[in-house]
Design an enzyme around this catalytic site. Sequence first.
Site, PDB file in Angstrom:
ATOM      1  N   PHE A 245       0.358  14.942  37.234  1.00 14.18           N
ATOM      2  CA  PHE A 245       1.230  14.474  36.146  1.00 14.18           C
ATOM      3  C   PHE A 245       2.674  14.943  36.308  1.00 14.18           C
ATOM      4  O   PHE A 245       3.429  14.993  35.340  1.00 14.18           O
ATOM      5  CB  PHE A 245       0.680  14.899  34.776  1.00 14.18           C
ATOM      6  CG  PHE A 245      -0.738  14.469  34.531  1.00 14.18           C
ATOM      7  CD1 PHE A 245      -1.093  13.132  34.618  1.00 14.18           C
ATOM      8  CD2 PHE A 245      -1.722  15.388  34.223  1.00 14.18           C
ATOM      9  CE1 PHE A 245      -2.402  12.720  34.414  1.00 14.18           C
ATOM     10  CE2 PHE A 245      -3.042  14.989  34.014  1.00 14.18           C
ATOM     11  CZ  PHE A 245      -3.383  13.658  34.108  1.00 14.18           C
ATOM     12  N   ILE A 471      -3.990  11.727  43.667  1.00 19.40           N
ATOM     13  CA  ILE A 471      -4.025  12.712  42.581  1.00 19.40           C
ATOM     14  C   ILE A 471      -4.972  12.252  41.468  1.00 19.40           C
ATOM     15  O   ILE A 471      -4.803  12.588  40.294  1.00 19.40           O
ATOM     16  CB  ILE A 471      -2.607  13.018  42.051  1.00 19.40           C
ATOM     17  CG1 ILE A 471      -1.915  11.790  41.465  1.00 19.40           C
ATOM     18  CG2 ILE A 471      -1.752  13.566  43.197  1.00 19.40           C
ATOM     19  CD1 ILE A 471      -0.559  12.116  40.792  1.00 19.40           C
ATOM     20  N   GLY A 472      -5.988  11.473  41.899  1.00 17.01           N
ATOM     21  CA  GLY A 472      -6.929  10.911  40.935  1.00 17.01           C
ATOM     22  C   GLY A 472      -6.610   9.463  40.646  1.00 17.01           C
ATOM     23  O   GLY A 472      -7.205   8.843  39.764  1.00 17.01           O
ATOM     24  N   GLY A 514       3.782   5.638  44.070  1.00 13.33           N
ATOM     25  CA  GLY A 514       2.808   5.887  45.130  1.00 13.33           C
ATOM     26  C   GLY A 514       2.044   4.654  45.566  1.00 13.33           C
ATOM     27  O   GLY A 514       1.877   4.410  46.763  1.00 13.33           O
ATOM     28  N   LEU A 620      -3.202  -4.156  42.842  1.00 15.58           N
ATOM     29  CA  LEU A 620      -3.905  -4.041  44.130  1.00 15.58           C
ATOM     30  C   LEU A 620      -5.399  -3.843  43.930  1.00 15.58           C
ATOM     31  O   LEU A 620      -6.206  -4.325  44.716  1.00 15.58           O
ATOM     32  CB  LEU A 620      -3.316  -2.889  44.942  1.00 15.58           C
ATOM     33  CG  LEU A 620      -1.815  -3.023  45.236  1.00 15.58           C
ATOM     34  CD1 LEU A 620      -1.291  -1.770  45.921  1.00 15.58           C
ATOM     35  CD2 LEU A 620      -1.538  -4.261  46.085  1.00 15.58           C
ATOM     36  N   ASN A 621      -5.757  -3.107  42.884  1.00 11.83           N
ATOM     37  CA  ASN A 621      -7.163  -2.876  42.560  1.00 11.83           C
ATOM     38  C   ASN A 621      -7.268  -2.768  41.035  1.00 11.83           C
ATOM     39  O   ASN A 621      -6.936  -1.737  40.454  1.00 11.83           O
ATOM     40  CB  ASN A 621      -7.662  -1.588  43.236  1.00 11.83           C
ATOM     41  CG  ASN A 621      -9.125  -1.303  42.922  1.00 11.83           C
ATOM     42  OD1 ASN A 621      -9.625  -1.632  41.841  1.00 11.83           O
ATOM     43  ND2 ASN A 621      -9.813  -0.683  43.857  1.00 11.83           N
ATOM     44  N   LYS A 691       3.836  -3.237  42.018  1.00  9.70           N
ATOM     45  CA  LYS A 691       4.694  -2.201  41.433  1.00  9.70           C
ATOM     46  C   LYS A 691       3.770  -1.095  40.928  1.00  9.70           C
ATOM     47  O   LYS A 691       2.615  -1.018  41.339  1.00  9.70           O
ATOM     48  CB  LYS A 691       5.572  -2.806  40.335  1.00  9.70           C
ATOM     49  CG  LYS A 691       6.604  -3.787  40.920  1.00  9.70           C
ATOM     50  CD  LYS A 691       7.690  -4.231  39.959  1.00  9.70           C
ATOM     51  CE  LYS A 691       7.238  -5.317  39.052  1.00  9.70           C
ATOM     52  NZ  LYS A 691       8.364  -6.106  38.482  1.00  9.70           N
ATOM     53  N   GLU A 695       2.640   5.192  35.016  1.00  8.20           N
ATOM     54  CA  GLU A 695       3.551   5.766  34.029  1.00  8.20           C
ATOM     55  C   GLU A 695       3.895   4.741  32.960  1.00  8.20           C
ATOM     56  O   GLU A 695       4.097   5.094  31.795  1.00  8.20           O
ATOM     57  CB  GLU A 695       4.793   6.302  34.741  1.00  8.20           C
ATOM     58  CG  GLU A 695       4.425   7.438  35.695  1.00  8.20           C
ATOM     59  CD  GLU A 695       5.604   8.187  36.271  1.00  8.20           C
ATOM     60  OE1 GLU A 695       6.702   7.606  36.370  1.00  8.20           O
ATOM     61  OE2 GLU A 695       5.419   9.369  36.634  1.00  8.20           O
TER      62      GLU A 695
HETATM   63 MO1  MOS Z   1       5.540  12.110  38.299  1.00 11.98          MO
HETATM   64  S1  MOS Z   1       6.156  12.894  36.543  1.00 11.98           S
HETATM   65  O1  MOS Z   1       6.979  11.839  39.178  1.00 11.98           O
HETATM   66  O2  MOS Z   1       4.349  12.978  39.012  1.00 11.98           O
END
Ligand code: MOS
Length: 734
Positions: A245, A471-472, A514, A620-621, A691, A695
């Site tokens: 996060f 990261i999950g 990511g 994408l998924n 995209k 967030e």
């Molecule tokens: Mo995010 S708040 O750029 O992991």
Amino acid sequence: MRFEHPATFNPIDQLKVIGHPTNRIDGPLKTTGTAPYAYERHDVVPNQAYGYVVGSGIGKGEIAAIDLAAANAAPGVLAIVTAGNAGKLGKGERNVAPLLGGPEIAHYHQALAVVVAETFEQARAAAQLVRIDYARVDGKFDLAAERHRAGTPNPQIGGPADTAVGDFIAAFAAAPLQLDAHYTTPDQGHAMMEPHASIAAWDRDKLTVWTSNQMIAWGVEDMAKTLGIPRENIRLVSPYVGGGFGGKLFLRADVLLAALGARAAGRPVKVALQRPLMFNNTTHRPATIQRIRIGAERDGTITAIGHESWSGNVSGGEPEMAVSQTRLLYAGAHRMTATRLAALDLPEGNAMRAPGEASGMMALEIAIDELADKLGIDPVALRIKNDTQVDPEHPERHFSQRQLVRCLNDGAARFGWSRRNPKPGQVRDGRWLIGMGVAAAFRNNLVTKSAARVRLDGQGMVTVETDMTDIGTGSYTIIAQTVAEMMGIPLEKVAVRLGDSDFPVSCGSGGQWGGNNSTAGVYAACVKLRETITQKLGFNSEEAVFADGLVRSGNRSVPLAQAAGEGELVAEDAIEYGDLAKTYQQSTFGAHFVEVGVDADTAEISVRRMLAVCAAGRILNPKAARSQVIGAMTMGVGAALMEDLVVDKRHGLFINHDLAAYEVPVHADIPHQDMVFLDETDPISSPMKAKGVAELGICGVAAAVANAVQNATGVRVREYPITLDKLLYALQVD
Ligand code: MOS
């Protein structure tokens, strides 16, 4: 590969694998508890000792004296490292306060020592014997008090501190309808499930750290600077991350203290930041005070919009860019935004999921609801009326895609918005007062370089290597889908290796960039591998088709497994971006709808239903993306109703620094969630036409909850979180 022109048809568009709701390929490891997280890696290196961190007991001042004698004499102790014996340390450019403090103390629970012992229990027991006398000085811990001394910060990642278009003051004064209101958001903690944890091992002058980090290359660079050693001598390994996060974007004390402890003890050392240390030792989302002024015509046309935000930070820290979205979300000829930063001595404020927009939308989207109330216009209709297809501050820039209006309309229809009674406090279900609220969702889409390597072997397996982290979020799965689509092979023929600084440098996991960027980097590497294969076979690369595990050209077809021959074919490339990100404004959009019940007697708030409709380029998924959005919606409910790092303004610390006192939503708090993606592709964003969503999903949620509470009760709470005490006094019950 340089991405400079809008994407046209490419192999990804076949959508044989991409765009499918594939189960997570790491799912079995996660659900059986066998995915190796940093602290559990007992097998990577023998003879691991345990480090326990001693954090500062004051918010600001100095160490007057430190006595390690009793701790050094305690059973099992191998070494104790403090700033006094650590040798000269530098500082990574992304860390504001030193990760190992002393004699100067920058903030509460700043690490002052690590005690290394044979067992965890011995290290913890000895840590209690470290005796520190402090010379305390007064600090500044109260944002409201320091607000008036706040200054204008330098331009940040989120843009300049201030912007202005037209004559805001005059237009606001002349507007027939005016809204002028203040809102506050509290400090918040990331509170991810896996704590910060590292195992460090030295092999002569080479250091390996198994850790939990979102951005591998940043970590290596800052670690090299901190230790003063070449970055080639450092390897960071972080294949599984139990949530970040934003709290794991940068190097933290566990990495440094494990490395220093291992050097001092002469053997590998593991360090986890104990949970009650994390909230003050690491970063947090900083509190804001925001003032929003909006002037409108009686038909709802916004003529003037102004947003100011104050936040605080340690010296060298950045402001919370809570005005970012107001520069882009609604039309209005006269506009201003301003960001002010106050000096505080609290722990460092930094990125947490949708930094800037998450806090800013909490305020802006209540303000729009308040304006709708004043105008007597439906809040969905008011947002639609003030939609813009261009950047309102730079009208020559168009949005690459902007389907906010469709998100609002679709959401309203699905949610049954027409059943909402605009007059508050009218709908009851037994003892519950029922209300509905809406908010827009908005978050920018960022593009950044990302590299990957792909290897084809003699069994027809393709292995992809990149330092990208999962990261999950589902990185393993969408990267495997990308390779499978590009190479014409089933998912089972793809192996994904992530989170290792030995691999090519990716975009990493942050800022919801990511998914799109890491897969675009893998796309670039696969394009190169396809060229390598066709060249080797003497095929015309323009005509070659990769499908069903074969490569075909004309009437020739060769199994991929044969194409590699005896050895391996390896290709490496990166996606890099030209000017499209400057020419177009790239953002993601959505609409949140929430229904709440408020107990008419106790003011208990219960979220009953939630719906999000999102437009974020190609998904994408859909299964992984949905999980991201409903997780973000859950976090938005936390922001609305619970999350609050309470500042002790005398001693300068977050007082509720554990998971007993820092509350986040649990299953029972979230009865029903639904979410829908619009069918969209964005050829401007990357060859993937995707995209980010992770967030976007949190932005606006808290305001939708606040607006629903107002619709239920008639009480407008402008200070988050909306706890029942803030409602109780104002609640007018028959
Ligand atoms: Mo995010 S708040 O750029 O992991």
